[in-house]
Write an enzyme that holds these catalytic residues in place. Structure first.
Site, mmCIF file in Angstrom:
data_model
loop_
_atom_site.group_PDB
_atom_site.id
_atom_site.type_symbol
_atom_site.label_atom_id
_atom_site.label_comp_id
_atom_site.label_asym_id
_atom_site.label_seq_id
_atom_site.Cartn_x
_atom_site.Cartn_y
_atom_site.Cartn_z
ATOM 1 N N ARG A 63 0.846 -1.205 0.000
ATOM 2 C CA ARG A 63 0.000 0.000 0.000
ATOM 3 C C ARG A 63 0.881 1.255 0.000
ATOM 4 O O ARG A 63 0.621 2.218 -0.712
ATOM 5 C CB ARG A 63 -0.890 -0.019 1.252
ATOM 6 C CG ARG A 63 -1.812 1.179 1.358
ATOM 7 C CD ARG A 63 -2.736 1.085 2.561
ATOM 8 N NE ARG A 63 -3.536 -0.131 2.553
ATOM 9 C CZ ARG A 63 -4.622 -0.311 1.793
ATOM 10 N NH1 ARG A 63 -5.016 0.639 0.980
ATOM 11 N NH2 ARG A 63 -5.296 -1.430 1.852
ATOM 12 N N ASN A 105 -14.759 12.935 -2.196
ATOM 13 C CA ASN A 105 -15.207 11.591 -2.588
ATOM 14 C C ASN A 105 -16.726 11.590 -2.679
ATOM 15 O O ASN A 105 -17.401 12.334 -1.965
ATOM 16 C CB ASN A 105 -14.765 10.573 -1.525
ATOM 17 C CG ASN A 105 -15.221 9.165 -1.854
ATOM 18 O OD1 ASN A 105 -15.141 8.722 -3.009
ATOM 19 N ND2 ASN A 105 -15.722 8.448 -0.865
ATOM 20 N N HIS A 107 -19.902 8.985 -2.100
ATOM 21 C CA HIS A 107 -20.182 7.711 -1.458
ATOM 22 C C HIS A 107 -21.678 7.413 -1.599
ATOM 23 O O HIS A 107 -22.509 8.302 -1.367
ATOM 24 C CB HIS A 107 -19.786 7.776 0.018
ATOM 25 C CG HIS A 107 -20.030 6.498 0.743
ATOM 26 N ND1 HIS A 107 -19.208 5.407 0.588
ATOM 27 C CD2 HIS A 107 -21.023 6.123 1.581
ATOM 28 C CE1 HIS A 107 -19.686 4.411 1.314
ATOM 29 N NE2 HIS A 107 -20.784 4.817 1.926
ATOM 30 N N SER A 134 -23.587 10.891 -0.864
ATOM 31 C CA SER A 134 -22.945 11.985 -0.125
ATOM 32 C C SER A 134 -21.620 12.334 -0.775
ATOM 33 O O SER A 134 -20.873 11.445 -1.167
ATOM 34 C CB SER A 134 -22.644 11.551 1.318
ATOM 35 O OG SER A 134 -23.800 11.038 1.961
ATOM 36 N N ASP A 143 -14.703 7.281 4.727
ATOM 37 C CA ASP A 143 -16.024 7.885 4.479
ATOM 38 C C ASP A 143 -16.506 8.743 5.652
ATOM 39 O O ASP A 143 -17.710 8.810 5.934
ATOM 40 C CB ASP A 143 -17.069 6.780 4.176
ATOM 41 C CG ASP A 143 -16.677 5.955 2.955
ATOM 42 O OD1 ASP A 143 -16.081 6.519 2.033
ATOM 43 O OD2 ASP A 143 -16.962 4.740 2.954
ATOM 44 N N GLU A 172 -26.153 10.765 -8.001
ATOM 45 C CA GLU A 172 -24.707 11.019 -7.874
ATOM 46 C C GLU A 172 -24.250 11.946 -8.996
ATOM 47 O O GLU A 172 -23.482 12.885 -8.790
ATOM 48 C CB GLU A 172 -23.914 9.705 -7.949
ATOM 49 C CG GLU A 172 -24.132 8.785 -6.766
ATOM 50 C CD GLU A 172 -23.344 7.483 -6.897
ATOM 51 O OE1 GLU A 172 -22.371 7.415 -7.655
ATOM 52 O OE2 GLU A 172 -23.722 6.507 -6.224
HETATM 53 C C1 GRF Z 1 -20.460 5.046 -7.388
HETATM 54 O O1 GRF Z 1 -21.642 4.444 -7.000
HETATM 55 C C2 GRF Z 1 -19.836 5.782 -6.230
HETATM 56 O O2 GRF Z 1 -20.755 6.280 -5.335
HETATM 57 C C3 GRF Z 1 -18.999 4.719 -5.581
HETATM 58 O O3 GRF Z 1 -18.524 3.920 -6.646
HETATM 59 C C4 GRF Z 1 -19.409 4.013 -7.754
HETATM 60 C C5 GRF Z 1 -18.605 4.404 -8.947
HETATM 61 O O4 GRF Z 1 -19.318 4.366 -10.143
HETATM 62 N N1 GRF Z 1 -17.971 5.303 -4.765
HETATM 63 P P1 GRF Z 1 -18.698 5.013 -11.449
HETATM 64 O O5 GRF Z 1 -17.338 4.377 -11.688
HETATM 65 O O6 GRF Z 1 -18.610 6.494 -11.253
HETATM 66 O O7 GRF Z 1 -19.655 4.642 -12.553
#
Ligand code: GRF
Length: 193
Positions: A63, A105, A107, A134, A143, A172
């Site tokens: 990592r 980010n 989520h 979020s 998160d 999103e």
């Molecule tokens: C999304 O649902 C996001 O919330 C999560 O991973 C997914 C990514 O989807 N963290 P994409 O690659 O943007 O289509």
């Protein structure tokens, strides 16, 4: 004008809507898409949209080693803001010495509910009437960073994790560009839509 790096691991649908948003009077522009997976579908989409891409593979290394290469790449490109968009890596605490306060980010839950994975299944199983997504600042705790925006959707009686994920993802794509626009001009007040 802020320069934005986007970190992805997969399909890149959020990345795509973010890149589309960053034109005209939008106060930010994409400068680089970084993936930890060479087979991430988002890489081809980014190239088609004219955004440079870079792959930093995470397999067969520690990592710390991966994080050091990511940090070196970001230091070289010097984005003002780095967006995690389906980036499935947890960064080591040391990474944040250089990059805290400039990483966001998205989520797929109404944080602080359901950090981590399988958020939609957990919301359905709990009998929740609403789910959502979020946008938050990235801090070493998973998160858990300061909330910058949230969008809600109803959970229907016949929802499966897949049907709910589709409804949440549409939100999103609405939320992340809106929060980025505000963040880029220094507005950190949470946007609730
Ligand atoms: C999304 O649902 C996001 O919330 C999560 O991973 C997914 C990514 O989807 N963290 P994409 O690659 O943007 O289509």
């Amino acid at each position: 004008m802020k320069h934005v790096a986007i970190l992805i691991s997969g399909t890149g649908s959020n990345m795509e809507t973010l890149i589309h948003a960053m034109q005209g009077d939008f106060p930010a522009r994409p400068c680089l898409v970084i993936s930890n997976r060479i087979d991430a579908g988002g890489l081809a989409k980014a190239r088609l949209l004219g955004v440079p891409t870079h792959v930093i593979p995470h397999k067969n290394r520690t990592r710390e080693d991966f994080d050091a290469e990511l940090a070196a790449t970001l230091t070289r490109v010097a984005p003002d803001i780095t967006l995690h968009a389906g980036f499935m890596r947890i960064l080591s605490p040391g990474f944040f010495d250089a990059f805290s306060g400039s990483m966001l980010n998205i989520h797929p839950s109404l944080l602080p509910k359901y950090p981590g994975l399988n958020t939609h299944a957990r919301a359905i199983e709990a009998g929740d009437s609403e789910a959502g997504c979020s946008v938050h600042e990235v801090i070493p705790d998973l998160d858990a960073g300061p909330l910058l925006g949230q969008a809600r959707v109803p959970i229907h009686a016949n929802d499966t994790p897949e049907t709910l994920a589709r409804r949440v993802q549409a939100r999103e794509h609405e939320l992340y560009p809106k929060v980025l626009r505000r963040y880029a001009i220094g507005d950190r007040t949470p946007l609730m839509i």
